[in-house]
Structures are given as structure tokens and as C-alpha cells.
Write a protein that holds these residues in place. Structure first.
Motif, mmCIF file in Angstrom:
data_model
loop_
_atom_site.group_PDB
_atom_site.id
_atom_site.type_symbol
_atom_site.label_atom_id
_atom_site.label_comp_id
_atom_site.label_asym_id
_atom_site.label_seq_id
_atom_site.Cartn_x
_atom_site.Cartn_y
_atom_site.Cartn_z
ATOM 1 N N THR A 110 0.827 -1.201 0.000
ATOM 2 C CA THR A 110 0.000 0.000 0.000
ATOM 3 C C THR A 110 0.862 1.253 0.000
ATOM 4 O O THR A 110 0.582 2.211 -0.720
ATOM 5 N N LEU A 126 -5.301 0.604 -1.729
ATOM 6 C CA LEU A 126 -5.994 0.009 -0.581
ATOM 7 C C LEU A 126 -6.519 -1.391 -0.906
ATOM 8 O O LEU A 126 -6.471 -2.288 -0.056
ATOM 9 N N VAL A 127 -6.987 -1.594 -2.139
ATOM 10 C CA VAL A 127 -7.424 -2.932 -2.541
ATOM 11 C C VAL A 127 -6.228 -3.883 -2.550
ATOM 12 O O VAL A 127 -6.308 -5.007 -2.031
ATOM 13 N N THR A 130 -5.302 -4.807 0.898
ATOM 14 C CA THR A 130 -6.260 -5.759 1.465
ATOM 15 C C THR A 130 -5.966 -7.171 0.973
ATOM 16 O O THR A 130 -5.977 -8.126 1.759
ATOM 17 N N ASP A 162 -14.611 -4.995 4.476
ATOM 18 C CA ASP A 162 -13.391 -4.545 3.807
ATOM 19 C C ASP A 162 -13.694 -3.581 2.671
ATOM 20 O O ASP A 162 -12.952 -2.621 2.454
ATOM 21 N N ILE A 166 -12.269 0.185 2.460
ATOM 22 C CA ILE A 166 -11.550 0.707 1.290
ATOM 23 C C ILE A 166 -12.164 2.020 0.829
ATOM 24 O O ILE A 166 -11.448 2.990 0.551
ATOM 25 N N THR A 170 -10.242 5.521 1.210
ATOM 26 C CA THR A 170 -9.999 6.338 0.019
ATOM 27 C C THR A 170 -10.514 7.755 0.239
ATOM 28 O O THR A 170 -9.833 8.740 -0.067
#
Length: 181
Positions: A110, A126-127, A130, A162, A166, A170
């Protein structure tokens, strides 16, 4: 996205130590805000991890995760569910250790990806973070949960939360970017 060094001269060792400890405290706070599931609780720890990585970058983010894990290994009740679910090394023998490893990996993934500008790249960072949490988390969890139940126990209960984290992350990071000007 620019990292915190745009706001703070983090070349100063005292500032680096302060940011690292503050971030480790934020990870701890996120771990304590949870919805109990078994074998892995749903917490705000992943949101804290992703925000720290994006804001501070991979180096300080990884240092913060290291400080957090070191505090837990030393027996401080920083982990999700501790002290009830165990303390220190006993906790690390449990089903959530892979997710802690994934959070360290997410700090790097990240932190590197969040250097790019724009909300879309922030969301991608962020994805990716994760996913970096899930991969070692599920690998480790497979020692505790039968393979045919792994996705049901280790992924399905967390997907909606989740996705919300995200989107929220964001939005928070983009708002911080606008405030920095």
C-alpha cells in the motif's frame, strides 16, 4: 498521494520514532474495535494499517507494524482479542498470525502504490493492501480450518466490511490530500 513527509520533516529521528509509535498505537486501537467472529475477529485494524501505509509510506508503516508486533510479543495486550485469546507468543500460535504477517506486507504494498496521485490509485493501493493481508492470512488460517471452509470462515464474513473500509479509507486519504493543498 504524497506521504506525511510533505507535512512533517520525517528525516528527523525523533519525528520518525514519534510517528512510528503513534502509528503502532493507532494499529492497537483499531485491533480493539472489533466485531467478534471465530476464528478471526473483524476489526478496524486493517483500516488503520492501510491508512498508515498510505500516509507514512512503506518504511515508516513497516516500522509501525514491527513496533506493534514487538509490543504484542513482549506480552502487552495489543492484539485483537487479547488478553482473552492469549498474550505474547501464545497469541502468535493462533489463527490470526497470518493476517498480522499480511498487514506487514500490506504496509509495503500500500505504501508504495499510494505514492501515485488521485483517488483511483489510492483505491487501487488500498485494494492491493487488502489482498496482501488476505493471502498470508488464509495460508496461515488453513492450519486451523478445513480447506472446504477456509473461504467461508476467512473471507466471506469480511468482504463487505473490507469494501466499506476501502471506500472510507480512500475518502479520508483524498480529504487529507485536499486539506494539504
Amino acid at each position: 498521494m504524497q506521504h506525511a513527509k510533505a507535512l512533517i520533516d520525517n528525516r528527523n529521528p525523533a519525528v520518525q520514532i514519534g510517528l512510528t509509535l503513534a502509528a503502532a498505537a493507532l494499529i492497537t486501537l483499531g485491533a480493539k474495535i472489533q466485531v467478534p467472529f471465530w476464528p478471526v475477529p473483524m476489526t478496524l485494524q486493517t483500516l488503520a494499517t492501510l491508512l498508515i501505509a498510505a500516509a507514512l509510506g512503506p518504511r515508516l508503516g513497516l516500522a509501525a507494524m514491527g513496533a506493534y508486533v514487538a509490543a504484542g510479543m513482549a506480552g502487552l495486550p495489543v492484539f485483537a482479542g487479547s488478553p482473552a485469546r492469549g498474550m505474547g507468543l501464545a497469541y502468535l500460535a493462533g489463527p490470526t498470525t497470518g493476517f498480522l504477517i499480511g498487514m506487514a506486507l500490506a504496509m509495503v504494498v500500500t505504501g508504495v502504490l499510494a505514492r501515485a496521485q488521485g483517488w483511483a490509485m489510492t483505491a487501487v493501493a488500498l485494494v492491493a493492501g487488502t489482498v496482501a493481508i488476505y493471502v498470508p492470512g488464509l495460508m496461515w488460517l488453513s492450519a486451523f480450518v478445513p480447506a472446504d471452509q477456509l473461504l467461508t470462515v476467512g473471507v466471506a464474513p469480511f468482504i463487505l466490511g473490507d469494501m466499506v473500509k476501502i471506500v472510507l479509507g480512500t475518502m479520508l486519504l483524498q480529504a487529507a490530500q485536499r486539506l494539504r493543498g
